[in-house]
Design an enzyme around this catalytic site. Sequence first.
Site, short mmCIF file in Angstrom:
data_model
loop_
_atom_site.label_atom_id
_atom_site.label_comp_id
_atom_site.label_asym_id
_atom_site.label_seq_id
_atom_site.Cartn_x
_atom_site.Cartn_y
_atom_site.Cartn_z
CG ASN A 1 -6.58 -51.02 28.64
OD1 ASN A 1 -7.63 -50.38 28.64
ND2 ASN A 1 -6.36 -52.02 29.47
CD1 TRP B 1 28.36 -44.78 41.90
CD2 TRP B 1 27.78 -44.87 39.74
NE1 TRP B 1 29.35 -44.17 41.17
CE2 TRP B 1 29.02 -44.21 39.84
CE3 TRP B 1 27.21 -45.06 38.47
CZ2 TRP B 1 29.70 -43.73 38.71
CZ3 TRP B 1 27.89 -44.58 37.36
CH2 TRP B 1 29.12 -43.92 37.48
CD GLU C 1 -17.64 -60.07 27.64
OE1 GLU C 1 -16.75 -59.52 26.98
OE2 GLU C 1 -17.52 -61.24 28.12
CB CYS D 1 -3.78 -58.54 35.57
SG CYS D 1 -3.92 -58.02 33.87
CB ALA E 1 -8.43 -54.69 28.17
CB ALA E 2 -8.68 -55.23 23.11
CG ASP F 1 -5.00 -61.14 25.89
OD1 ASP F 1 -4.40 -60.05 25.96
OD2 ASP F 1 -5.38 -61.78 26.88
CB SER G 1 -14.14 -52.39 30.90
OG SER G 1 -14.52 -52.12 29.57
#
Lengths: 458, 458
Positions: free
Chosen positions: A308, A437, A34, A44, A12-13, A286, A40
């Site tokens: 991300n 409500w 990698e 999760c 991700a990052a 992370d 990517s």
Amino acid sequence: MSTRLVVIGGDAAGGSAASQAKKRRPDLDVVLFERGRATSYSACGIPYWISGAVEHESDLVARTPEQHRANGLDVRMRTEVVGIDTDKGVVHWHDLDAGTEGTEPYDELVYATGSVPMRPPVEGIDADGVYGVQVLDDGVALRAELDSGRVRRVVVVGGGYIGLEIAEACRERGLDVTVVDRSATPVGTFDPDVGRFIADAVREEGVDLVLSDGVAAIDVGPDGRARAVVTASGRELPADLVVLGLGVRPNVRLAQEAGIPLGTSGGIAVDARMRTEVPGVWAAGDCVESVHRLSGQRIVVALGTHANKQGRVAGINIGGGYATFPGVIGTAITRTCSIEAARTGLAEHEAEAAGYEFLTAAVDSTTKAGYFPGAKPIRVKMTAERRTGRLLGAQIVGKEAAGKRIDALAICIWNEMTVDEILSLDLSYAPPFAPVWDPVLIAARKASEAVEADLRSC
Amino acid sequence: MSTRLVVIGGDAAGGSAASQAKKRRPDLDVVLFERGRATSYSACGIPYWISGAVEHESDLVARTPEQHRANGLDVRMRTEVVGIDTDKGVVHWHDLDAGTEGTEPYDELVYATGSVPMRPPVEGIDADGVYGVQVLDDGVALRAELDSGRVRRVVVVGGGYIGLEIAEACRERGLDVTVVDRSATPVGTFDPDVGRFIADAVREEGVDLVLSDGVAAIDVGPDGRARAVVTASGRELPADLVVLGLGVRPNVRLAQEAGIPLGTSGGIAVDARMRTEVPGVWAAGDCVESVHRLSGQRIVVALGTHANKQGRVAGINIGGGYATFPGVIGTAITRTCSIEAARTGLAEHEAEAAGYEFLTAAVDSTTKAGYFPGAKPIRVKMTAERRTGRLLGAQIVGKEAAGKRIDALAICIWNEMTVDEILSLDLSYAPPFAPVWDPVLIAARKASEAVEADLRSC
């Protein structure tokens, strides 16, 4: 001569940083290392692939190496970076398949190595049949075990988000599942009263929960394979497979060796633009620490959504733009068995640790108008600062359509709203969506009454 | 001598005001006049009772006259207030069943008469078989017609929220339904591009939509009953039943006669504490006007959620407390057929009218991670102010789990956040609930890019 960006880690990052930088600055040479087999992807999503809810491993991949290459990135798969020389501006790599080694120079470096699963330092922890679930390749191995048909009994060590998601996945596959957790309620990031609802839902699904009990050892059979988990209280939980769901810690070994400073939390220290303290070296995901906007503390939160965003911020800045990551407020959500649970801001013990004096209020309501077909139970709990009434934290537990309401309260916290201000908000109402409500407004009303009563009694 | 509060109207606003005041100040004499047969009911639930989704009329009632009485209120059902003398501090009432009349003195008065359905001034509009849907008694009459079995073709005049909800309800009962609306897309409070999605969903359900065409007349048969709707373009739409869904206007006749001033919008003028300009006279609910926090204009919004809040505010103030109603931002949501549509802030035409220069961005995404079972389409559209990037409005259209996300954006608007700030928000993420970038964050990102590109080109 063109400028070279090297990115360590293609999830991700790293993937976001590389893509953003290249998009903003097409003349940039971008090399993406990698060490796994995928880029990517959604870590999760692994529990849902293991359960079979998600059909193909490839469904979890948002962008393949080929797609990154088509965008002009030089992607080196199965290639681990084993050293960083920040003086010379080079990284040392090791091609895991070819067995070759080499170096790659960089002008800018993004460190996005993610996290590693916590492994308790107990006997037998490294035996066969003990799995972490962190990267996609872990998921592949775990699913192969489950598909082999020789697993009937699974013990999950740790009842956090991932632990419970894996437990549910195994249960859906018809296995006997036991979860062991040191706390009195699972998912310790929730307050115990909310955690009890989660525990009930998990037990209803047929998962055995062993709480207030830690792992003392893994009992290993003569074949070198784990065959039971032994708890601190002496219980022996037979297991054909052990899954570690104890959470993760930032993967900072390489950074430490290279002299890239860590912060107080143990994650890499970065500023709001995702710069480390070493010039030209950025970090995201992370492995970094973030500022908690309420406590002011630096913490490590391993979540794809932060990774991300942080990767994007680093990439924009490297690409000549300006962007910042403003910190986190501890928002999280999980669906475990039939229950949705979500939280934002500070849990009670966190508010205490941060030195806040607070009051709490909880209400039970329904997700739709009470008379509307399909209305489900929802409980909203709020923690408000004494005297000011500022919302410090909120937790929601309930059935379908309960959890995502946490976003509204996350934004209230982000904007430092008081519970009194919140109860007047113009939120959407129609019978298929809420009582007149909304439950979050009822909770705010109750919290506001508690703040008022407290002030009157001072 | 005790103080006497008289409340005119026993639904959301009046019921809340009476209850709150009595709760805060138990010595208060509270007399509640209601001309209908029910108190504190959900008018918004009527379409779902008509469709059969809600089984019993009584399910819609939140608090019966008996429950109010048990709380110490003197409730006078089927009793219409026909005049207010603000000099003498008395109201004149008329018992509709007994035929008796009388006066009731007050120290404090709450005017909560709600709204009346708009009736176009066309020939035949008062014929039998033409129904508004505003109070529970309207719903009773309409449902009796449908239950009679003699209705096969229904024409709904007006394609707003209520019009479409009634159309769907009739369709679910297996009737032929046609909706006529003057606009080119239904629910004119949405931008036309969003309205087209709603139109498609309604048509898919088998409802006939006649757009860009108004009602010219109701054709009345020799029995005095409506038998067709004649449109401005000359179409004749046969109807066994005509339902008016043209919206409502504040019920202010009594107030006007009594010299209680209206505001520029035609609703009763009130301050933030819900005081009218006449001392001792309060007003709340559909009959009052509210401040729109973005446009600064006074508008009338007939919604149960506002009515409840305003009634509560009036009641707290009458009861000796202090509370304010801070205004509205135009949040609304509806489920029509299989589609959820929601909006907040200013629609494009409203932003224009308010003098804002703005940019828009729309994204198509999914309600859960794209790979997750049950992920449904969602479209998020944002309107951001040029240069500042402040979020001015948002609209969401999609399937299950799409609509309620509008609350997050309503709170962003409430707090005057920019789209750039929004994209960094710590919103909840897990695959069963959202893609790793929640659709609202993707929309904010795209809007932020549009704002940046626009600034760079200035």
